[in-house]
Write an enzyme that holds these catalytic residues in place. Structure first.
Site, PDB file in Angstrom:
ATOM      1  N   GLY A 144       0.950  -1.221   0.017  1.00 54.27           N
ATOM      2  CA  GLY A 144       0.046  -0.091   0.157  1.00 54.27           C
ATOM      3  C   GLY A 144       0.841   1.405   0.001  1.00 54.27           C
ATOM      4  O   GLY A 144       0.587   2.255  -0.769  1.00 54.27           O
ATOM      5  N   SER A 174      -3.578  -3.036  -0.590  1.00 50.59           N
ATOM      6  CA  SER A 174      -2.534  -3.739  -0.047  1.00 50.59           C
ATOM      7  C   SER A 174      -3.164  -5.148   0.284  1.00 50.59           C
ATOM      8  O   SER A 174      -4.305  -5.327   0.369  1.00 50.59           O
ATOM      9  CB  SER A 174      -2.234  -3.280   1.230  1.00 50.59           C
ATOM     10  OG  SER A 174      -1.156  -3.939   1.874  1.00 50.59           O
ATOM     11  N   THR A 188      11.814  -6.515 -11.193  1.00 53.98           N
ATOM     12  CA  THR A 188      11.171  -7.778 -11.514  1.00 53.98           C
ATOM     13  C   THR A 188       9.843  -7.963 -10.556  1.00 53.98           C
ATOM     14  O   THR A 188      10.170  -7.792  -9.258  1.00 53.98           O
ATOM     15  CB  THR A 188      12.371  -8.887 -11.282  1.00 53.98           C
ATOM     16  OG1 THR A 188      13.314  -8.635 -12.187  1.00 53.98           O
ATOM     17  CG2 THR A 188      11.747 -10.146 -11.553  1.00 53.98           C
ATOM     18  N   CYS A 217       2.304   1.071  12.642  1.00 58.22           N
ATOM     19  CA  CYS A 217       3.404   2.011  12.451  1.00 58.22           C
ATOM     20  C   CYS A 217       4.079   2.654  13.692  1.00 58.22           C
ATOM     21  O   CYS A 217       5.087   2.929  13.821  1.00 58.22           O
ATOM     22  CB  CYS A 217       3.585   2.725  11.281  1.00 58.22           C
ATOM     23  SG  CYS A 217       2.651   1.967   9.810  1.00 58.22           S
TER      24      CYS A 217
HETATM   25  N1  PLP Z   1      -3.007   2.713   4.267  1.00 60.16           N
HETATM   26  C1  PLP Z   1      -3.786   2.389   5.289  1.00 60.16           C
HETATM   27  C2  PLP Z   1      -5.135   2.826   5.585  1.00 60.16           C
HETATM   28  C3  PLP Z   1      -3.091   1.368   6.167  1.00 60.16           C
HETATM   29  O1  PLP Z   1      -3.913   0.630   7.007  1.00 60.16           O
HETATM   30  C4  PLP Z   1      -1.878   0.801   5.808  1.00 60.16           C
HETATM   31  C5  PLP Z   1      -1.475  -0.321   6.551  1.00 60.16           C
HETATM   32  O2  PLP Z   1      -1.293  -0.238   7.768  1.00 60.16           O
HETATM   33  C6  PLP Z   1      -1.203   1.305   4.715  1.00 60.16           C
HETATM   34  C7  PLP Z   1      -1.697   2.299   4.089  1.00 60.16           C
HETATM   35  C8  PLP Z   1       0.150   0.687   4.365  1.00 60.16           C
HETATM   36  O3  PLP Z   1       0.245  -0.412   3.585  1.00 60.16           O
HETATM   37  P1  PLP Z   1       1.351  -1.382   3.521  1.00 60.16           P
HETATM   38  O4  PLP Z   1       1.659  -1.799   5.037  1.00 60.16           O
HETATM   39  O5  PLP Z   1       0.766  -2.510   2.549  1.00 60.16           O
HETATM   40  O6  PLP Z   1       2.456  -0.735   2.966  1.00 60.16           O
END
Ligand code: PLP
Length: 376
Positions: A69, A197, A235, A321
């Site tokens: 994502g 994602s 790739t 995060c």
């Molecule tokens: N956007 C949202 C709303 C998310 O919840 C997340 C993941 O926690 C992301 C973006 C990021 O996705 P990815 O972990 O696949 O980079």
């Protein structure tokens, strides 16, 4: 372990893993190679792309596979700015850090950003977005489902209103938490870019997708080889992409059962928490069934999370995060919550793996821990 942190990530489904395995072993070819092994890998990617496009109601060639994502969001926003003379971007203040920190990068490169404040449920008003737009606005970015609160934003309606005000403004939506919780009709919408994602829907980590509407002005960010029709060099993660396709196919096959199950799980959890004194719901009643965000007056979230962890229950505060450092949530702050309430807020999130028994037991543990902490 009762795992109630599915908004952070979900378990890779065994059926998804089974579909991926050949591409990690015997079918290891590079999809750009012209021999049989290469062709098999290429075919598998195109099959996954078709499945994804069917679910989103868009054209297969409007989808680009990414490393997740976060990369999809980077590609959408940077790619839109690269292709435009305009330099202003509008986004909501409750976006995921993948959007907010990309905007900070763009700011360093000369863009200006306006963040629109939500109401107390995390929802953005159309009029506030329109008022934030300027003649120099290149792009509006609004998430479809908030990852902390589960608030659903009517992004299709927002995109339509944005285009009506200025047809040259591009509309991006972070749909990472929306995938699997609602049907998508991208072709008939005014949305230009949408980010997805795999690991939130029982697919593998580090695989994602970006919808890029045919013909919109956009330039690729990842440069190199000609993969993904020159829109994302490098790739391909063949096994990951196959897994993403398999995870989407499962959602497609079981969508209504899945939604009914998730709603029952959330209702059961809500009933189990009802008797806790001082408990308030941060999540709106009409949010997605995968996310329940609550605050318990007088109980700090870090203490409760630790006690739940010891009891074998995994939950979270804020997004994954920031969970390591338990930073106060920027989402709840933007919604106008007091620092005290933010420090008492917890997110429980569900998936098709979550059983009614899981949430009955988890709610019982929350009740017990809260009453023991109240006595102290
Ligand atoms: N956007 C949202 C709303 C998310 O919840 C997340 C993941 O926690 C992301 C973006 C990021 O996705 P990815 O972990 O696949 O980079």
């Amino acid at each position: 372990m009762i795992y109630l942190d599915n908004a952070a990530t979900t378990r890779l489904h065994p059926e998804v893993l089974a579909e991926m395995m050949p591409f990690l072993q015997q079918d290891f070819g590079n999809p750009s190679s012209v021999h049989q092994l290469g062709k098999r890998a290429k075919q598998a990617i195109e099959n996954a792309r078709r499945t994804f496009a069917t679910w989103l109601h868009c054209l297969p060639n409007e989808l680009v596979f990414t490393s997740g994502g976060t990369e999809a969001i980077h590609a959408a926003l940077l790619g839109a700015i690269l292709a435009s003379r305009r330099r202003h971007i509008v986004a909501s203040a409750v976006e995921h850090h993948a959007v907010l920190h990309t905007l900070e990068l763009l700011q360093r490169l000369g863009a200006t950003i306006t963040l629109v404040a939500p109401d107390e449920t995390g929802r953005i008003q159309v009029d506030d977005v329109l008022a934030a737009m300027q003649p120099d606005t290149c792009c509006v970015s609004m998430m479809a489902v908030n990852n902390e609160l589960g608030t659903i934003m009517s992004v299709a309606q927002l995109a339509k209103a944005v285009k009506k005000q200025d047809s040259r403004v591009l509309f991006h939506s972070d749909m990472v938490q929306a995938l699997g919780t609602m049907p998508h009709h991208l072709a008939e919408s005014a949305i230009d870019f949408a980010s997805f994602s795999a690991h939130k829907i029982h697919g593998p980590k580090a695989v994602g997708g970006l919808f890029i509407r045919s013909g919109v002005p956009w330039l690729p960010v990842m440069r190199g080889g000609a993969q993904e029709h020159k829109r994302r060099a490098g790739t391909e993660n063949v096994a990951g992409i196959v897994g993403f396709g398999a995870a989407i196919a499962r959602i497609q096959d079981h969508f209504s059962d899945r939604m009914a199950h998730l709603s029952a799980v959330k209702q059961q959890f809500q009933a189990g928490l009802a008797s806790i004194p001082g408990l308030v719901w941060n999540s709106p009643a009409d949010g997605v069934p995968t996310i329940a965000n609550v605050a318990i007056n007088g109980i700090r979230n870090d203490t409760l999370l630790m006690r739940l962890d010891l009891a074998g229950i995994a939950a979270s505060a804020g997004s994954a995060c920031t969970a390591g450092s338990l930073e106060p949530s920027h989402v709840l702050r933007a919604c106008g919550f007091s620092e005290e309430r933010i420090g008492q807020s917890l997110r429980f999130s569900f998936s098709e793996d979550t059983t009614l028994e899981d949430v009955i037991e988890a709610a019982h543990s929350v009740r017990q821990i809260v009453s023991s902490l109240m006595i102290l």
